[in-house]
Motif scaffolding. Structure first.
Motif, PDB file in Angstrom:
ATOM      1  N   LEU A  63      25.672  29.029  27.017  1.00  0.00           N
ATOM      2  CA  LEU A  63      26.570  29.087  27.172  1.00  0.00           C
ATOM      3  C   LEU A  63      27.640  28.943  27.886  1.00  0.00           C
ATOM      4  O   LEU A  63      28.942  27.491  26.728  1.00  0.00           O
ATOM      5  N   THR A  64      26.816  28.357  28.522  1.00  0.00           N
ATOM      6  CA  THR A  64      28.418  27.081  29.507  1.00  0.00           C
ATOM      7  C   THR A  64      27.895  25.890  29.594  1.00  0.00           C
ATOM      8  O   THR A  64      28.584  25.145  30.471  1.00  0.00           O
ATOM      9  N   GLY A  65      26.821  25.563  29.795  1.00  0.00           N
ATOM     10  CA  GLY A  65      25.661  23.689  30.205  1.00  0.00           C
ATOM     11  C   GLY A  65      25.915  23.720  31.032  1.00  0.00           C
ATOM     12  O   GLY A  65      25.680  22.850  31.890  1.00  0.00           O
ATOM     13  N   ARG A  66      26.209  24.720  31.990  1.00  0.00           N
ATOM     14  CA  ARG A  66      25.456  24.449  33.690  1.00  0.00           C
ATOM     15  C   ARG A  66      24.839  25.239  33.977  1.00  0.00           C
ATOM     16  O   ARG A  66      23.821  26.830  33.381  1.00  0.00           O
ATOM     17  N   LEU A  67      23.925  25.476  35.321  1.00  0.00           N
ATOM     18  CA  LEU A  67      22.932  25.834  35.945  1.00  0.00           C
ATOM     19  C   LEU A  67      23.522  26.816  35.980  1.00  0.00           C
ATOM     20  O   LEU A  67      23.802  27.695  36.370  1.00  0.00           O
ATOM     21  N   ALA A 430      22.163  39.113  25.206  1.00  0.00           N
ATOM     22  CA  ALA A 430      23.592  39.727  25.678  1.00  0.00           C
ATOM     23  C   ALA A 430      24.101  40.385  27.343  1.00  0.00           C
ATOM     24  O   ALA A 430      24.523  39.908  27.271  1.00  0.00           O
ATOM     25  N   LEU A 431      22.780  40.299  27.752  1.00  0.00           N
ATOM     26  CA  LEU A 431      22.981  41.216  29.459  1.00  0.00           C
ATOM     27  C   LEU A 431      23.675  39.939  29.625  1.00  0.00           C
ATOM     28  O   LEU A 431      24.804  39.797  30.687  1.00  0.00           O
ATOM     29  N   GLY A 432      23.489  38.628  29.864  1.00  0.00           N
ATOM     30  CA  GLY A 432      23.470  37.469  29.988  1.00  0.00           C
ATOM     31  C   GLY A 432      24.593  37.417  30.294  1.00  0.00           C
ATOM     32  O   GLY A 432      25.522  36.709  30.497  1.00  0.00           O
ATOM     33  N   ALA A 433      24.999  37.089  28.666  1.00  0.00           N
ATOM     34  CA  ALA A 433      26.428  36.470  27.803  1.00  0.00           C
ATOM     35  C   ALA A 433      27.881  37.842  28.579  1.00  0.00           C
ATOM     36  O   ALA A 433      28.566  36.850  28.969  1.00  0.00           O
TER      37      ALA A 433
END
Length: 575
Positions: A63-67, A430-433
């Motif tokens: 979703l973010t493109g980040r680590l 979904a939890l991570g999002a």
């Protein structure tokens, strides 16, 4: 007093913008989790299964493109990360996994819970290393982070239990110097592509996730070429909304308009996609492919012109050289076909569909128990969900219904295990999002088989009070496997699931549970679930015999399905 390896790791992660770490605590991780406990800018998310932790981290990275970061302790704790890390790697998500190891003095002695992590993760991780001394740590961490972020993949760094608490021998701290880059193909290759496109009367675009950041350029190219745009599933979130060239998806979850647009084309232009299903590429076409990874060019379908570069600058370069107006007949025919198919699909979602003449005839064949149509459930959720919701979907029929009946309008996002094809991904993703933004709506399309596989992490949602909406397609089947068996002429076997009342399970865990068994109650229940503030599990009993017709059904598939249904009927009579 100097800083420990564990504290240096945590400080480095916060400096990189990591705000949560997912995992299950354990012996070798104790110095690291204690450093997290003492640091205000990072949160430990204690999951019930390390696989869920890896899926959650992978979702954040996508979703973010980040680590994003997950952790697993010695032996089994690290092994449990594997499936979620494979999904991250195949989804090109930058994930760092920190894994534990037995004390250095015991490595190689077949010590209790000892696993060779460098060997275990060799296939999934582009970088993997074990820290053998505190002095090694800064350099190895730099390499792990740079590899994950530059190559959009997985790195695994193993820290033995007796190393994390040791102090670094000097003031050397990790320095990452991360930089973005953009590339475009060489001019001769661009000229060859332009020549092919200019000579083609009918061009069709196959657009993937890799083109998402170049939406405006891709739409301009479709207009210039008068080209219908076929989308991969992962391109729905960037190209489905307000797109006058879109004709949906191809493949097993696709539609006849998309398949027809590809078949009728003189030239296929692949933009940012590694669409893997060879059988769905038409034969005898000119093919141009744009991809940032050179080894992806031509590995799915023979390519006439390969353009190695980012989609945005490549498309802009093509636009500057292509000739003028095109005949719009190819585009108009594909769009009309898509509109006709889409209208027919919409009729399936009406609550009163099975009461119509066509619906009654159809129900006599495929819905004798009058269960809720999964198409109706997906459409009801589409109407109720926010325009900026994040959707996740389990592999299987839940993804089919989402792909056909949920539009990625507005700022909606979409996640799933669309490259690995794992079960059980929707709920932990979904939890991570949701942890990225607790105020943003997150909706998980869960298969009953997928949800039950990692059911324990419903407790993680409850513990962290995450307002996720879990929509369960409860057909008491492994639905996609059932369909695969029947299309091959086999009666279904081993696919039936003896499910609990998932809504009651959720209620017992402190999550609002709503169970729906009648079509006339569906929309009211969906609206109620989305009106509530906290987490909700919506358990909907759906028709297990629903047929998802592929874009181009074959005669073999039709006969196979008919034969399978005859066998199933005979078997039920024999019982």
């Amino acid at each position: 007093m100097g800083r420990t390896v564990a504290q240096t790791l945590v400080d480095s992660l916060t400096g990189l913008g990591v705000r949560q770490v997912f995992g299950v605590v354990g012996d070798a991780l104790n110095p690291i989790t204690d450093a997290i406990r003492r640091t205000d800018d990072i949160e430990w998310i204690g999951c019930r299964h390390e696989e869920a932790a890896a899926f959650a981290a992978g979702a954040q990275a996508q979703l973010t493109g980040r680590l994003a970061v997950c952790m697993g302790t010695v032996g089994p704790g690290s092994v449990h990360l594997l499936n979620g890390l494979y999904d991250a790697a195949k989804s090109h998500a930058p994930v760092l996994a920190i894994t534990g190891q037995v004390p250095l003095s015991e490595v190689g002695t077949d010590y209790f819970q000892e696993v060779d992590n460098d060997l275990l993760f060799r296939d999934v991780a582009a970088f993997r290393a074990t820290v053998a001394s505190p002095g090694q740590f800064p350099g190895l961490l730099e390499m792990a982070v740079r590899t994950a972020t530059a190559r959009h993949t997985v790195s695994v760094l193993t820290i033995p239990g007796d190393v994390g608490g040791q102090e670094l021998p000097d003031e050397r701290q990790p320095r990452f110097s991360l930089a973005e880059h953009s590339t475009r193909p060489d001019e001769p290759d661009l000229r060859r592509a332009v020549d092919v496109l200019d000579a083609s009367g009918k061009v069709t675009l196959l657009v993937g996730r890799g083109a998402r950041e170049a939406r405006g350029d891709v739409l301009a190219l479709a207009e210039r070429l008068a080209a219908p745009m076929v989308l991969t599933l992962k391109a729905k979130e960037g190209f489905e909304d307000d797109n006058p060239y879109e004709v949906g998806q191809t493949g097993l979850i696709g539609n006849p308009a998309a398949a027809g647009a590809m078949d009728a084309a003189d030239t296929l232009l692949l933009l940012g996609t590694d669409f893997p299903y060879r059988d769905w590429y038409p034969q005898g076409k000119k093919v141009i492919q744009v991809d940032t990874v050179a080894e992806h060019i031509g590995r799915r379908v023979p390519v006439d012109v390969g353009l190695v570069g980012d989609v945005g600058p490549t498309v802009r370069a093509l636009l500057g050289q292509l000739s003028g107006d095109r005949d719009t007949g190819h585009l108009s025919k594909a769009r009309d076909s898509y509109a006709t198919w889409h209208e027919a699909q919409e009729r399936l979602t009406a609550p009163a569909h099975d009461k119509t003449l066509i619906g009654r005839v159809r129900s006599a064949f495929d819905n004798r128990d009058h269960r809720i149509r999964p198409e109706a459930l997906a459409a009801a959720v589409d109407r109720a969900a926010a325009d900026d919701a994040v959707f996740t979907s389990d592999t299987g029929m839940a993804t089919v219904w989402l792909s056909r009946f949920v539009r990625m309008r507005g700022g909606r996002r979409l996640l799933g295990s669309y490259n690995l094809g794992s079960m059980a991904n929707a709920m932990p993703q979904a939890l991570g999002a949701q942890l990225l933004d607790r105020d943003r709506q997150v909706v998980a399309f869960c298969g009953d088989g997928g949800l039950s596989m990692l059911l324990g992490d419903l407790m993680t949602i409850r513990t962290y009070r995450l307002p996720v909406k879990l929509v369960v397609f409860d057909n008491q089947r492994l639905g996609m496997v059932k369909l695969e068996q029947e299309q091959a002429g086999l009666p279904e076997f081993g696919t039936e699931l003896d499910n609990p009342d998932f809504a009651a399970v959720a209620t017992a865990l402190g999550i609002t549970g709503i169970r729906v068994t009648e079509t006339e109650n569906l929309q009211e229940a969906v609206d109620k679930a989305f009106a509530l503030d906290g987490p909700v599990l919506l358990d909907v009993l759906t028709n297990p015999d629903e047929i998802a017709v592929p874009a181009q059904p074959t005669t073999t598939q039709g006969w196979g399905f008919a034969i399978a249904k005859i066998k199933e009927t005979v078997r039920s009579v024999e019982r």
